[in-house]
Design a protein around this motif. Sequence first.
Motif, short mmCIF file in Angstrom:
data_model
loop_
_atom_site.label_atom_id
_atom_site.label_comp_id
_atom_site.label_asym_id
_atom_site.label_seq_id
_atom_site.Cartn_x
_atom_site.Cartn_y
_atom_site.Cartn_z
N LEU A 1 -7.08 -35.42 19.85
CA LEU A 1 -5.85 -34.63 20.43
C LEU A 1 -5.11 -35.71 21.18
CD1 LEU A 1 -4.62 -31.87 21.13
CD2 LEU A 1 -5.86 -32.19 23.26
N ALA A 2 -5.79 -36.83 21.81
CA ALA A 2 -4.85 -37.80 22.37
C ALA A 2 -4.19 -38.72 21.43
CB ALA A 2 -5.80 -38.62 23.39
N GLU A 3 -4.72 -39.00 20.26
CA GLU A 3 -4.07 -39.70 19.28
C GLU A 3 -2.90 -38.84 18.47
OE1 GLU A 3 -6.36 -41.00 15.94
OE2 GLU A 3 -7.81 -41.96 17.56
N ALA A 4 -2.92 -37.60 18.50
CA ALA A 4 -1.81 -36.76 17.98
C ALA A 4 -0.84 -36.44 19.11
CB ALA A 4 -2.42 -35.14 17.47
N ARG B 1 6.22 -26.23 10.77
CA ARG B 1 5.25 -26.31 9.96
C ARG B 1 5.36 -27.56 8.90
NH1 ARG B 1 4.14 -21.22 7.16
NH2 ARG B 1 5.62 -20.18 8.33
N GLN B 2 6.69 -27.55 8.48
CA GLN B 2 7.41 -28.69 7.76
C GLN B 2 7.11 -29.83 8.44
OE1 GLN B 2 11.33 -28.25 6.41
NE2 GLN B 2 10.94 -28.74 4.21
N MET B 3 7.86 -29.82 9.73
CA MET B 3 7.68 -31.21 10.54
C MET B 3 6.09 -31.63 10.62
SD MET B 3 10.65 -30.25 13.49
CE MET B 3 10.51 -31.62 14.26
N THR B 4 5.16 -30.83 10.70
CA THR B 4 3.92 -31.12 10.90
C THR B 4 3.40 -31.88 9.54
OG1 THR B 4 3.37 -29.17 12.52
CG2 THR B 4 1.62 -30.43 11.42
N GLU B 5 3.79 -31.68 8.75
CA GLU B 5 3.50 -32.17 7.29
C GLU B 5 4.08 -33.44 7.34
OE1 GLU B 5 1.41 -32.26 4.44
OE2 GLU B 5 2.31 -30.14 3.77
N ILE B 6 5.35 -33.43 7.54
CA ILE B 6 6.17 -34.84 7.65
C ILE B 6 5.32 -35.67 8.63
CG2 ILE B 6 8.11 -36.12 8.27
CD1 ILE B 6 9.53 -33.48 7.22
N ALA B 7 5.06 -35.40 9.81
CA ALA B 7 4.31 -35.96 10.84
C ALA B 7 3.02 -36.63 10.35
CB ALA B 7 4.23 -35.40 12.24
N LYS B 8 2.41 -35.72 9.66
CA LYS B 8 0.97 -36.22 8.93
C LYS B 8 0.97 -37.22 8.13
CE LYS B 8 -2.40 -34.08 6.22
NZ LYS B 8 -3.07 -32.85 5.31
N ALA B 9 2.10 -37.29 7.26
CA ALA B 9 2.44 -38.51 6.29
C ALA B 9 2.61 -39.80 6.97
CB ALA B 9 3.54 -38.05 5.25
N LEU B 10 3.66 -39.43 8.01
CA LEU B 10 3.90 -40.70 8.90
C LEU B 10 2.82 -41.30 9.74
CD1 LEU B 10 7.23 -39.58 10.33
CD2 LEU B 10 6.96 -41.09 8.49
N MET B 11 1.82 -40.66 10.01
CA MET B 11 0.70 -41.13 11.02
C MET B 11 -0.15 -41.96 9.71
SD MET B 11 -0.90 -38.38 13.56
CE MET B 11 -1.68 -39.57 14.31
N GLY B 12 -0.25 -41.95 8.69
CA GLY B 12 -1.11 -42.65 7.80
C GLY B 12 -0.72 -44.15 7.47
N LYS B 13 -1.53 -45.04 6.94
CA LYS B 13 -1.12 -46.32 6.52
C LYS B 13 0.00 -46.41 5.34
CE LYS B 13 -5.20 -48.17 8.34
NZ LYS B 13 -6.54 -49.16 8.24
N VAL B 14 0.96 -46.14 5.77
CA VAL B 14 2.19 -45.73 4.49
C VAL B 14 3.06 -47.09 4.40
CG1 VAL B 14 3.92 -44.28 3.82
CG2 VAL B 14 2.28 -43.55 5.27
N ARG B 15 3.05 -47.36 3.09
CA ARG B 15 3.96 -48.35 2.35
C ARG B 15 5.09 -47.71 1.86
NH1 ARG B 15 -0.23 -51.53 -1.35
NH2 ARG B 15 1.10 -53.44 -1.43
N LEU B 16 4.78 -46.66 0.82
CA LEU B 16 5.89 -45.90 0.33
C LEU B 16 5.85 -44.47 0.80
CD1 LEU B 16 8.51 -45.81 -1.55
CD2 LEU B 16 6.51 -45.34 -3.52
#
Length: 520
Positions: A125-128, A153-168
């Motif tokens: 919860l703290a990380e989120a 819900r759509q914004m949650t999906e976007i935030a989920k992707a941004l939280m990962g180790k993303v290059r593209l």
Amino acid sequence: MREPLERPPLLKATGIAKSFGGVRALLGVDLEVLPGEVHALLGENGAGKSTLIKILSGVQRQDAGTIEIEGDAVSFDSTAQSRDAGVAVVYQDLSLVESLSVADNLLLGREPRTRLGFLKKRKLLAEAEAFLKAHKIPLNARATLGSLPFAYRQMTEIAKALMGKVRLLILDEPTSALTDDEEKILFDAIRTVTARGVGVIYVTHRLNEVFRISHRVTVFRDGANAGTFETAKTDMAQLVSAIVGPKQMKSGQALREGESRRTAGDANLPSSEAAAVELRGVRNDRLKGVDLTVTSGEIHGLAGLIGSGRTEILETIFGLRPVVGGELLVAGSRMENLDAATAIRLGMALVPEDRHVQGLVLEHTIERNLTLPRLPALSKWGWFQASAALARARRAVSQLSVKAPGPATYVKNLSGGNQQKVVFGKWNEPRPRILLLDEPTVGVDVGAREEIYGVIRDAAASGTGVLLVSSDLSELLALCDRISIVVNGRTLRALPRADLGSAEALHHLLQTQQATEQAA
């Protein structure tokens, strides 16, 4: 906007080809994305955008061509391989668990755990919460996802992707159900990740967004490259021309997003004063006193922020939510205990916000989807009239220009714009008396959007009363005769379109009314 980094391409896709049976979806397309670049990918539904995204995400393999990420050749046999390479995709169809909280969804599959495998709930919860706060994303990490509006819900999906180790990062129609304010939050989040060198492929049908967020634009047409442009050196007309190609174009004004083909005189209310539907102080669990009249032949818009009660007004009229106070009248008759089946018999039709969950059965054919709401009319002495249903489906496919081999095509195989046409086709015959539209052009390309606008205008011209919810304020101004302002479950006023001026003026009015309500 900050320029992309001066480094070799983050992504270089060359000569990508893909066929499905005898259908060639991609004919050898090229796409290059630089570190820190927002690269818009445009094209009509069926142009090949989704196929390329599926190849980059590991859902499908290309038949020919090469893919390089930071100079290294890659070939994805699974979505896991794509994710491991740093590719994150946010699709129009959300991949979330509605019974879990926002925080649980954000860290799903990468939850902090003890050595024995037990979940560290407080740390999760703290990380989120820290991530949402840092990116100024207005989500409650503790909220159950299923209790939130679709846009959240759509914004949650976007935030989920941004939280990962993303290059593209690949965003497929990310603002389809967002208001202007939420769109600004998304754009700020995109700028934050590109500042770290992340490359973004931004797929959209809203051309005005391209000029606000992208560095370069690539257009696909009929499975091939139709051009790559520097955003600062192109304009709307050039992009539209590249998207639609040499086909016969409608008037230039109609094709410029957000502008109406109607003349100033057309903005007046319909001559008929008959009320198709009327709400007098309607209240329920979400509505706090709605006064609204939609006349026959009128296109009436509902403008408001996400969570204002716009969708709930449509659901109440259609019998999906009870009226616990006030009056709901249809064609002058007061409705008691209205349900959806009765609403359909009375001539109401609802095109819902989420077509995949509420509007269609994706595993069924076009014919079956078109038949579902009309089963009683297509049955005689208890026997289903298959030939009549097929003839009706063929007429709808033809009238709405649905791009499909025929009515036996499964809906899941159609592009987003053609799926939306099928949703409209369910109610096309007989013509509804009241047409309720919730975000009717979400995920729909320029050409299909104009066709849907034509369907809406034709319905109103035939005497149907249309009630339209849209987060695209330019769309409301392009279509509507009047627009009602909705704030906190109440309608505050209904104004003729001519009195509202521009989308910017309407947005300012919404913000002012919202601030006034909060201060009261």
